[in-house]
Structures are given as structure tokens and as C-alpha cells.
Design an enzyme around this catalytic site. Structure first.
Site, PDB file in Angstrom:
ATOM      1  N   ILE A  14      39.528  28.343  47.086  1.00  0.00           N
ATOM      2  CA  ILE A  14      39.537  29.587  46.621  1.00  0.00           C
ATOM      3  C   ILE A  14      39.998  29.860  45.223  1.00  0.00           C
ATOM      4  O   ILE A  14      39.318  30.589  44.269  1.00  0.00           O
ATOM      5  CB  ILE A  14      40.346  30.532  47.710  1.00  0.00           C
ATOM      6  CG1 ILE A  14      39.321  30.470  49.103  1.00  0.00           C
ATOM      7  CG2 ILE A  14      40.130  31.915  47.344  1.00  0.00           C
ATOM      8  CD1 ILE A  14      39.997  31.222  50.271  1.00  0.00           C
ATOM      9  N   PHE A  17      37.695  28.526  42.550  1.00  0.00           N
ATOM     10  CA  PHE A  17      36.326  29.170  42.430  1.00  0.00           C
ATOM     11  C   PHE A  17      36.616  30.344  41.720  1.00  0.00           C
ATOM     12  O   PHE A  17      35.870  30.908  40.889  1.00  0.00           O
ATOM     13  CB  PHE A  17      35.561  29.150  43.720  1.00  0.00           C
ATOM     14  CG  PHE A  17      34.732  28.051  43.918  1.00  0.00           C
ATOM     15  CD1 PHE A  17      33.465  27.960  43.292  1.00  0.00           C
ATOM     16  CD2 PHE A  17      35.234  26.975  44.761  1.00  0.00           C
ATOM     17  CE1 PHE A  17      32.619  26.903  43.383  1.00  0.00           C
ATOM     18  CE2 PHE A  17      34.214  26.154  44.838  1.00  0.00           C
ATOM     19  CZ  PHE A  17      32.911  26.088  44.080  1.00  0.00           C
ATOM     20  N   GLU A  18      37.745  31.225  42.195  1.00  0.00           N
ATOM     21  CA  GLU A  18      38.110  32.596  41.618  1.00  0.00           C
ATOM     22  C   GLU A  18      38.426  32.457  40.211  1.00  0.00           C
ATOM     23  O   GLU A  18      38.095  32.965  39.077  1.00  0.00           O
ATOM     24  CB  GLU A  18      39.139  33.282  42.473  1.00  0.00           C
ATOM     25  CG  GLU A  18      38.451  33.525  43.920  1.00  0.00           C
ATOM     26  CD  GLU A  18      37.402  34.709  43.862  1.00  0.00           C
ATOM     27  OE1 GLU A  18      37.197  35.012  42.716  1.00  0.00           O
ATOM     28  OE2 GLU A  18      36.778  34.731  44.769  1.00  0.00           O
ATOM     29  N   GLY A  19      39.260  31.377  39.947  1.00  0.00           N
ATOM     30  CA  GLY A  19      40.019  31.323  38.527  1.00  0.00           C
ATOM     31  C   GLY A  19      41.124  32.441  38.353  1.00  0.00           C
ATOM     32  O   GLY A  19      40.924  33.603  38.736  1.00  0.00           O
TER      33      GLY A  19
END
Length: 256
Positions: A14, A17-19
Site C-alpha cells: 500500500i 502504490f500510494e507513495g
């Protein structure tokens, strides 16, 4: 039935993908050269976001406002609080046993797509159809009607988590936007609840059209009526009744 928590692998997925972004940004605008543009208070195309995908709709009370700044440790704490809600939703709504990979995939999905979409995703799962839910992940790749590469990659990675193939679930090297507003796939329409499937309706229309071919004088009128009714999305039962009336009228005229 489930009382799991997100694994370290799921958390890293997570976060990847969010960064991490230290300032507010519009999550529907793609990064430029790997970097999001700061939102300064103008109109939003998507949702105001900060940290690891935190928005005003998430559990942590922090509100995203122009000029806000976060450190990475602060963003991690906020993410942890936000994910608590997602974990509870998955544990509460899923009624069948889950592997750790399946749980991680559903928590990631919920954090990105919301509890409403989770309910639809797990409908087959709660009937024991694990493959049915697995097959639905790729349907959630649109935001405001547009297919986004970030969402495609996120869903592909979640399928990897589902399969416990954490190696295939690696985040992209460069962050791509995965907006909070993910479209719910449209369900097949059954106009006003008439339980006649699309395939059955198509077969009926095809049968009428084929029968009309034998009477070339009325092929065009009958076909035009059928097409108009289908285009209007009328219930299939009404289509059948109207076509029966048209056909009956023709037979009566023919018998004279």
C-alpha cells in the site's frame, strides 16, 4: 469469522502504490516526472490528498488543507490509523475464511476504492466463490470514466497479493496516481426488474427477425420496431408483447 491484521508485506504494498507526499495534491492529476503538483486551494479534479493517500474521508481526523506539511513518520502514523478502519471493514463484511494474502488484497482495495465497492467485490466471495471475487478486481480501474494505468497496476498487484505471490505484487518504480474516486462497474441492466437476461432477449429478437425474413414485406417495419424498443431500454416483456401485436396484425392482414 476473520480477525486478521494487515501483514508487513501488505503494508509495504500500500505504501509503495500510494507513495509519500509531504504536501497536499490532487489525486486525479498524474505526477509530472514522478512528482505530484502541490494543491494550493484551487478547484479539484479529484480529491485533496496528503501523506500516504490520506484524504478527509479517511479515519484519521487530520484535514487536508492548502499549505499543510507532513513528515514521513507523521504520514506513517496517519496511514496506520486510516488502515485500522479498512481492516475492521474487511473482517466485519467477509463471512468466509481468508488467507493472509487475500486479506491484504482486500484491505488494499478498500483503502483505495472504499467500503461500498468492497461490498460489491466480495459478493461472490461470501457465497463461497473465491475465484469470482478474484476475477472482479480488474473491473475497478476507472476514475470518472477514465481507465488509469495506476489503477490497472494497483488491481493487478492486488491479484498478486490474493494469490500470495508477493513478488508479483511489487509497486511500480515510479508512483502513478491511484485516485480515491474509483468508479463502481455497471451491473448488467434488467430494466425495471424484469428477469429476462440479455442473451435471452437477444435470442427472442433474433427469432422474430428471422421469422420476419420469410415475409419480406414486413421485415423492415418489425425490425424497426424491435430496434426502437431495445434502444429505448424497455423491459424485454414489453418488447415481446409489442412484437406479438405487430406480428398478429400482419397475419390478420395476410389472411384477408
Amino acid at each position: 469469522m476473520n480477525n486478521r491484521v494487515l501483514s508487513k508485506g501488505g503494508l509495504n504494498f500500500i505504501k509503495g502504490f500510494e507513495g509519500f507526499v509531504a504536501y497536499p495534491y490532487d489525486d486525479l492529476l498524474p505526477p509530472v516526472k514522478g512528482k505530484y503538483r502541490e494543491w494550493t486551494g484551487g478547484p479539484l479534479k479529484g480529491t485533496a490528498t496528503i501523506g500516504y493517500g490520506h484524504t478527509n474521508a479517511a479515519l484519521h481526523p487530520l484535514k487536508v488543507v492548502p499549505g499543510l506539511r507532513l513528515t514521513e513518520p507523521e504520514a506513517v502514523k496517519i496511514l496506520d490509523a486510516d488502515l485500522d478502519e479498512c481492516e475492521r471493514d474487511v473482517n466485519r463484511l467477509v463471512k468466509v475464511p481468508l488467507t493472509q494474502g487475500q486479506f491484504d488484497a482486500l484491505v488494499s482495495f478498500t483503502y483505495n476504492c472504499g467500503t461500498g465497492n468492497l461490498r460489491k467485490l466480495i459478493a461472490p466471495l461470501n457465497k463461497g466463490d473465491y475465484n469470482g471475487t478474484r476475477a472482479k478486481f480488474p473491473l475497478y480501474t476507472r476514475s470518472k470514466g477514465q481507465v488509469l494505468r495506476g489503477l490497472v497496476r494497483r488491481r493487478t498487484g492486488e491479484v498478486g497479493l490474493w494469490d500470495a505471490n508477493y513478488g508479483a505484487a511489487q509497486p511500480p518504480r515510479y508512483v502513478e496516481n491511484v485516485p480515491e474516486q474509483v468508479d463502481t462497474p455497471k451491473e448488467p441492466s434488467t430494466a425495471k426488474g424484469v428477469a429476462i437476461g440479455g442473451a435471452a432477449t437477444a435470442a427472442v429478437i433474433a427469432g422474430v427477425t428471422e421469422g420476419a425474413t420469410a415475409v419480406s414485406a414486413v421485415v423492415s417495419p418489425v425490425r424497426a420496431v424491435a430496434d426502437a424498443l431495445v434502444d429505448a431500454s424497455l423491459p424485454a416483456l414489453i418488447v415481446l408483447v409489442v412484437l406479438a401485436i405487430v406480428g398478429g396484425g400482419y397475419l390478420l392482414w395476410k389472411s384477408r
